[in-house]
Write an enzyme that holds these catalytic residues in place. Structure first.
Site, mmCIF file in Angstrom:
data_model
loop_
_atom_site.group_PDB
_atom_site.id
_atom_site.type_symbol
_atom_site.label_atom_id
_atom_site.label_comp_id
_atom_site.label_asym_id
_atom_site.label_seq_id
_atom_site.Cartn_x
_atom_site.Cartn_y
_atom_site.Cartn_z
ATOM 1 N N ARG A 280 0.813 -1.218 0.000
ATOM 2 C CA ARG A 280 0.000 0.000 0.000
ATOM 3 C C ARG A 280 0.846 1.266 0.000
ATOM 4 N NH1 ARG A 280 -3.654 -2.807 3.768
ATOM 5 N NH2 ARG A 280 -5.631 -3.197 2.714
ATOM 6 N N PHE B 204 -9.285 2.124 -4.669
ATOM 7 C CA PHE B 204 -8.596 0.838 -4.795
ATOM 8 C C PHE B 204 -7.535 0.616 -3.726
ATOM 9 C CE2 PHE B 204 -5.217 3.091 -6.407
ATOM 10 C CZ PHE B 204 -4.861 2.973 -7.731
ATOM 11 N N GLU B 205 -7.140 -0.666 -3.605
ATOM 12 C CA GLU B 205 -6.274 -1.146 -2.521
ATOM 13 C C GLU B 205 -6.914 -0.880 -1.156
ATOM 14 O OE1 GLU B 205 -2.114 -0.392 -2.712
ATOM 15 O OE2 GLU B 205 -2.028 -0.611 -4.879
ATOM 16 N N GLY B 206 -8.235 -0.914 -1.121
ATOM 17 C CA GLY B 206 -8.990 -0.669 0.097
ATOM 18 C C GLY B 206 -9.594 0.711 0.071
#
Length: 646
Positions: free
Chosen positions: A296, A426-428
């Site tokens: 992240r 995105f990526e959470g």
């Protein structure tokens, strides 16, 4: 089990079962200290981040040498306007990046990579992303979450020797988890991997496969059915994209990041050798989450680049543009926006570099720090870009191509706004990051008192939990009353021409206040705490601000001690902390004074049609079709648009 076995339909999953799957995937223990975890518990452990960790001399030299080569490449070979216009990164640019070694930045030198640290990897992503965000995404999706990182953490030696040299120089990789009806709830994953002899047979459809259109290697998450000799569960596999039965059915187009190669990939009876399984059966989600702990950090790197560019354009434009007899920068309404951009850019770089250096140092557990960096950077970068568009006025809304066509500097401010918007998803998504971080933040409480608020636990379990909780809170609660933040001389080493010690004392006091608020909420709501997502989100946002304040103070002192713009760094840190404190106080007020309960009533009314009359008087330009595409396993009916770059 035969390979011809029909894949199971999408599993029906209850809310509790979904939580259990997510809980099983997260790291259960804290084997190393965590600055952010301690912060949420009301303990300000400045010693964990100060003095600011630094890269080794050899690592810094190697990183700087690569950055110099990369800068020359992006300045002479990358045309960001062309990538935006054609919605594609030219093959020659990709080939040039391969020759430069950019696809192997994080891969160990023994496998043909450059072996850069996380700090210099992020600096490289910031640099290349400033020329074209699409290139930054290409490189980070390949290395941060694609094949290299999972293999580095969980791969066998044979897998590393087979795949990493390819990833370092020739092959592009992608990570495939999301499905048309599965986002942040992986318990409902429908893609299956059925054991058949020495192979697994994959069936299913994956959506939003960044790099998937051009990838040579894929990390695929699939559900292995439980059977004799097979534990089953969500499992990770390395899959060759040219395997029979793999079809890239669509190259998706988006409002921003127009050059990314993001698609839909279908697997039909795809045979994958058991030797290409990463980790054990059932470890897939754990692998994904562990990979994202540091993966992240590539996203904040792109946000730092965005902030630096916003500051540059705001400075140059606001000095040149006059209104009512003076440059617009000297009007308070514009000047406050410039100050916010400058201070926040300093903060994002401080947070990103600190978290990255902590990842390299490997002395601390940074799962919360990495998540906070992603959450905070994505939200603040979007706000900075929005403010830049406002500063630019009509020119901020106009495209760079249009500006150039009429003889002005082609400043792609509107493109930046479009490109940055996805970072909050995105990526959470921000909402999911709030819940993920909140879960980690209250881990100590759940460890000692979780059974007390679990309605399915027996009276005996609750009694034991009550005894354990009593011991824990008898020691913990008194420590939240007073602390060094009350002593005027504390953190005196941060007092120079500008005094930052007061901000650190504020962080210490506020961390204790945050912990008290969390405890009170758990006492009040108990088992219903998990449904109070508005409250949890604000708790996390306060923690993010406190982390950022800590990072800017530590960075300012580092720069001062190195004689590197120390006075200016202290000024920026002071301004940021004052701005942050205002946001924190607003968040505290909203913990208990908000419209959360009323909002739930309105939402219920909206969904039951109570307010449908409010929608009258418009036409809906949406096209026909289902809300979610059919992802029934089976052979592809579409042309394969896979486009390997060689």
């Amino acid at each position: 089990m035969s390979a011809s076995t029909t894949p199971s339909s999408r599993p029906a999953v209850t809310e509790r079962e979904a939580r259990e799957v997510a809980e099983a995937a997260r790291e259960q223990h804290w084997r190393k200290p965590s600055f952010a975890k301690e912060l949420f518990l009301g303990r300000f452990r400045l010693d964990l981040i100060h003095p600011h960790p630094l890269p080794a001399d050899e690592a810094a030299q190697r990183g700087e040498e690569f950055l110099a080569k990369l800068r020359d490449f992006v300045e002479t070979k990358v045309d960001g306007a062309r990538i935006e216009r054609e919605a594609r990164i030219p093959d020659e640019v990709v080939d040039g990046l391969k020759e430069l070694g950019a696809f192997g930045m994080k891969i160990d030198t023994k496998y043909g990579g450059l072996g850069l640290t996380q700090v210099y990897y992020n600096k490289a992503l910031s640099l290349v992303g400033s020329a074209s965000p699409a290139i930054g995404v290409l490189l980070s999706a390949h290395q941060s979450i694609g094949v290299p990182q999972p293999l580095k953490l969980f791969g066998t030696q044979e897998q590393k020797e087979r795949f990493l040299p390819r990833c370092a120089r020739t092959d592009i990789s992608a990570f495939l988890l999301t499905e048309p009806d599965v986002g942040s709830d992986p318990a409902r994953l429908a893609t299956t991997a059925v054991p058949d002899g020495e192979d697994y047979v994959l069936d299913g459809v994956k959506l939003w496969t960044t790099n998937g259109v051009v990838a040579d290697l894929l990390v695929v998450m699939a559900r292995v059915p439980k059977s004799e000799g097979h534990k089953g569960g969500i499992t990770a596999f390395v899959v060759e994209t040219n395997s029979p039965g793999v079809t890239v059915e669509n190259r998706n187009a988006f409002m921003g990041l127009r050059g990314i190669e993001n698609g839909v990939t279908r697997f039909h009876q795809v045979r994958v050798p058991a030797a290409d399984r990463v980790g054990e059966e059932g470890q897939g989600l754990k692998i994904a989450l562990t990979t994202l702990n540091t993966g992240r950090l590539s996203l904040p790197a792109s946000c730092v680049a965005a902030g630096k560019w916003c500051l540059k354009i705001a400075r140059e434009w606001s000095a040149a543009r006059e209104q009512w007899g003076k440059p617009v920068a000297h009007h308070e309404a514009v000047g406050s926006k410039i100050s916010f951009i400058a201070a926040t850019t300093f903060a994002l770089e401080a947070v990103t570099d600190l978290a990255s250096q902590m990842a390299d140092e490997d002395r601390n557990d940074i799962r919360i720090e990495g998540a906070l960096a992603k959450l905070y950077a994505s939200e603040m970068a979007w706000t900075m870009a929005d403010e830049l568009v406002q500063i630019r006025g009509g020119r901020g809304f106009e495209t760079a191509e249009s500006l150039r066509a009429r003889g002005e500097r082609g400043v792609p401010a509107e493109q930046l706004l479009r490109d940055l918007r996805i970072n909050r998803i995105f990526e959470g998504s921000t909402e999911i990051m709030h819940l993920l971080i909140a879960r980690e933040a209250v881990d100590a409480h759940l460890s000692v008192a979780g059974d007390l608020i679990d309605p399915e636990k027996s009276l005996g379990d609750k009694a034991r939990a009550g005894a354990n909780a009593g011991v824990f809170y008898a020691k913990w609660l008194p420590k939240l009353v007073v602390g060094p933040g009350r002593l005027p001389a504390t953190y005196g080493e941060f007092k120079h021409d500008v005094d930052l010690s007061g901000h650190l004392r504020y962080v210490e006091r506020t961390a204790r206040k945050l912990a008290r608020s969390t405890f009170y909420a758990m006492s009040r709501w108990q088992g219903r705490m998990e449904s109070k997502q508005g409250f949890l989100g604000r708790i996390v946002d306060i923690g993010a601000e406190l982390f950022a304040m800590s990072a800017v103070c530590v960075r300012a002192e580092l720069l001062r001690s190195q004689g590197d713009h120390g006075r200016e760094a202290y000024q920026l840190a002071d301004v940021f902390c004052r701005q942050s404190r205002i946001r924190i106080e607003e968040l505290f007020n909203r913990l208990w004074t908000n419209t959360d309960d009323l909002d739930r009533k309105v939402v219920k009314g909206v969904l039951t049609g109570t307010y449908e009359w409010l929608e009258h008087g418009i036409v809906d330009p949406s096209g026909e079709g289902p809300w979610i595409a059919d992802a029934t396993p089976g052979p592809s009916q579409k042309e394969n648009v896979h486009r390997p770059i060689r």
